[in-house]
Design a protein around this motif. Structure first.
Motif, short mmCIF file in Angstrom:
data_model
loop_
_atom_site.label_atom_id
_atom_site.label_comp_id
_atom_site.label_asym_id
_atom_site.label_seq_id
_atom_site.Cartn_x
_atom_site.Cartn_y
_atom_site.Cartn_z
N GLU A 84 96.65 -23.01 14.61
CA GLU A 84 96.09 -23.87 13.57
C GLU A 84 96.86 -23.77 12.26
O GLU A 84 96.93 -24.72 11.49
N LEU A 85 97.47 -22.61 12.01
CA LEU A 85 98.16 -22.41 10.75
C LEU A 85 99.58 -22.95 10.75
O LEU A 85 100.31 -22.80 9.77
N ARG A 87 100.24 -26.00 10.65
CA ARG A 87 100.22 -27.13 9.71
C ARG A 87 100.13 -26.56 8.30
O ARG A 87 99.26 -25.73 8.00
N LYS A 89 99.16 -27.34 5.17
CA LYS A 89 97.98 -27.28 4.32
C LYS A 89 96.90 -26.35 4.89
O LYS A 89 96.14 -25.74 4.15
N ASN A 90 96.84 -26.28 6.23
CA ASN A 90 95.90 -25.33 6.86
C ASN A 90 96.34 -23.90 6.60
O ASN A 90 95.52 -23.01 6.40
N SER A 148 86.54 -22.27 12.98
CA SER A 148 87.47 -22.24 11.85
C SER A 148 87.12 -21.14 10.85
O SER A 148 87.97 -20.66 10.11
N PHE A 152 89.87 -18.59 9.55
CA PHE A 152 90.11 -18.41 8.12
C PHE A 152 90.03 -16.93 7.74
O PHE A 152 90.90 -16.41 7.04
N ALA A 317 96.02 -27.48 -0.56
CA ALA A 317 95.42 -26.95 0.68
C ALA A 317 94.14 -27.73 0.94
O ALA A 317 93.66 -28.47 0.07
N ARG A 318 93.60 -27.56 2.13
CA ARG A 318 92.34 -28.24 2.43
C ARG A 318 91.44 -27.35 3.27
O ARG A 318 91.91 -26.55 4.08
N PRO A 320 88.88 -26.76 6.30
CA PRO A 320 88.60 -27.42 7.59
C PRO A 320 87.36 -28.29 7.47
O PRO A 320 86.42 -27.95 6.74
N SER A 321 87.38 -29.41 8.14
CA SER A 321 86.30 -30.40 7.96
C SER A 321 84.92 -29.83 8.25
O SER A 321 83.92 -30.23 7.63
#
Length: 387
Positions: A84-85, A87, A89-90, A148, A152, A317-318, A320-321
């Motif tokens: 996942e990392l 990407r 921004k993730n 997530s 994180f 950064a963002r 996770p939804s």
């Protein structure tokens, strides 16, 4: 892989083993067997000619924790390369949050104990988050949170601990042996070359890994750096027809040894703190102890949440939804569980009664952060399950 190996790899079991080792250490250090405990801990083992005549406690601190950081480094590299990392921004969110979780606790600790000469190197004690304990609490209390949240926390804790190890390498390196450092670099290059050439024979790697650890230890840098460096040089992507990459294969094989042996044995010798009435009272009155406690419990939470939300607000950064801001606060509270590396830094930064006092403060802060996080995580887990 055996079922026992799978069993040990769960965060819940790893956390329980670590907790049990801590309890045994405290009982042993304050019971009728205290003399035996401290004699075993301080017994020297190892060859003198390699300057490896370390105490049993030092072998746990310098040797076994190198395995712990090797496994943590493997998981981080895998997530950065193919997970996942990968990407940007993730990946930036836990990295920026980890930076905040190091800078703010250090500043808070210095502010609380301003003018206390013992804070010369002790400011670094609250900068680390314990991976095993934090993930253990998360696994026990947050079954309803999205995956997530675990990713994180894992990424945050690994980056946090790697940053703490860099602090150890810079702040706590005394004399520096260039010849030993050159040997360490040469062996790391050899390890990278063997990985690149797809060599899989374990007995080829064993002398290279052991030699790297000895060289890093001999050059004056803390030996756990060897584990991190080797992990970051391990191949992650699979070749055609290959079931598992070396990174994943090593992670599967070594994680049970890290969770079931390395970290608990370190805790067994690091958490043995003599406690009497005066010492217990000092934990809540002495400025050094208060600096560590407030730095971990308050500084970690403020630093992680503040830097993470600032990064999101600035668009670098963002979140996770499926992970909300309240979830972030609950998970960030676990950052105050600073057990393993915080105890290690306390060992390096202080001596005698001050060291024992700082270790006691780390244990108190970790317990408070764990209980507070457990309450918040259970509430968030229920909210997600109900939603």
């Amino acid at each position: 892989m055996t079922e026992f190996g799978r069993y040990l790899r769960t965060e819940t079991v790893g956390g329980f083993i670590l907790l049990a080792a801590t309890a045994i250490a405290l009982i042993a250090a304050n019971g009728p067997w205290a003399d035996v405990y401290f004699t075993v801990r301080d017994t020297e083992l190892g060859p003198h000619f390699l300057h490896l005549n370390l105490t049993v406690g030092d072998w746990a601190k310098d040797g076994l924790l190198a395995l712990f950081f090797f496994v943590a480094g493997l998981e981080l590299k895998r997530e950065l390369v193919v997970g996942e990392l990968s990407r940007l921004k993730n990946a930036l969110l836990p990295v920026i949050a980890a930076i905040g979780g190091m800078v703010v606790p250090a500043l808070v600790a210095v502010g609380v104990a301003w003018g206390d000469e013992r804070m010369g190197q002790a400011w670094a004690i609250p900068v680390a988050t314990d991976i095993a304990f934090a993930l253990g609490v998360l696994a026990l209390t947050a079954s309803g949170l999205p995956s997530s949240a675990r990713l994180f926390l894992l990424s945050l804790a690994v980056v946090d601990d790697l940053g703490a190890i860099l602090v150890i390498a810079i702040v706590f390196t005394g004399s520096f042996d260039l010849l030993a450092a050159a040997a360490a670099v040469a062996l790391l290059v050899l390890y990278w070359f063997l990985q690149r050439m797809r060599v899989r024979t374990a007995w080829v790697y064993v002398p290279v890994v052991v030699g790297t650890w000895i060289a890093v230890h001999s050059c004056g840098v803390h030996a756990t750096i060897a584990g991190v460096a080797l992990a970051l040089l391990t191949r992650v992507r699979t070749d055609p027809g290959e079931e598992e990459s070396p990174c994943l294969r090593l992670e599967h094989r070594l994680q049970p040894w890290s969770a079931g042996l390395a970290v608990p044995v370190f805790a067994l010798f690091a958490a043995g703190i003599p406690i009497d009435g005066d010492a217990l009272g000092s934990l809540f009155t002495d400025r050094l102890a208060l600096a560590v406690i407030v730095g971990l419990v308050v500084g970690k939470l403020v630093g992680i949440v503040g830097f993470a939300l600032l990064a999101v607000r600035l668009g670098v950064a963002r979140l996770p939804s499926e992970l909300g801001k309240r979830d972030l606060v609950a998970v960030a509270t676990l950052g105050g569980v600073g057990f393993t590396v915080s105890l290690l830094i306390a060992d390096l930064a202080l001596d005698g009664p001050d060291m024992e006092l700082a270790k006691g403060a780390v244990l108190v802060a970790s317990m408070v952060a764990s209980l507070l996080a457990a309450v918040l995580l259970m509430r968030r887990s229920k909210a997600h399950s109900a939603g």
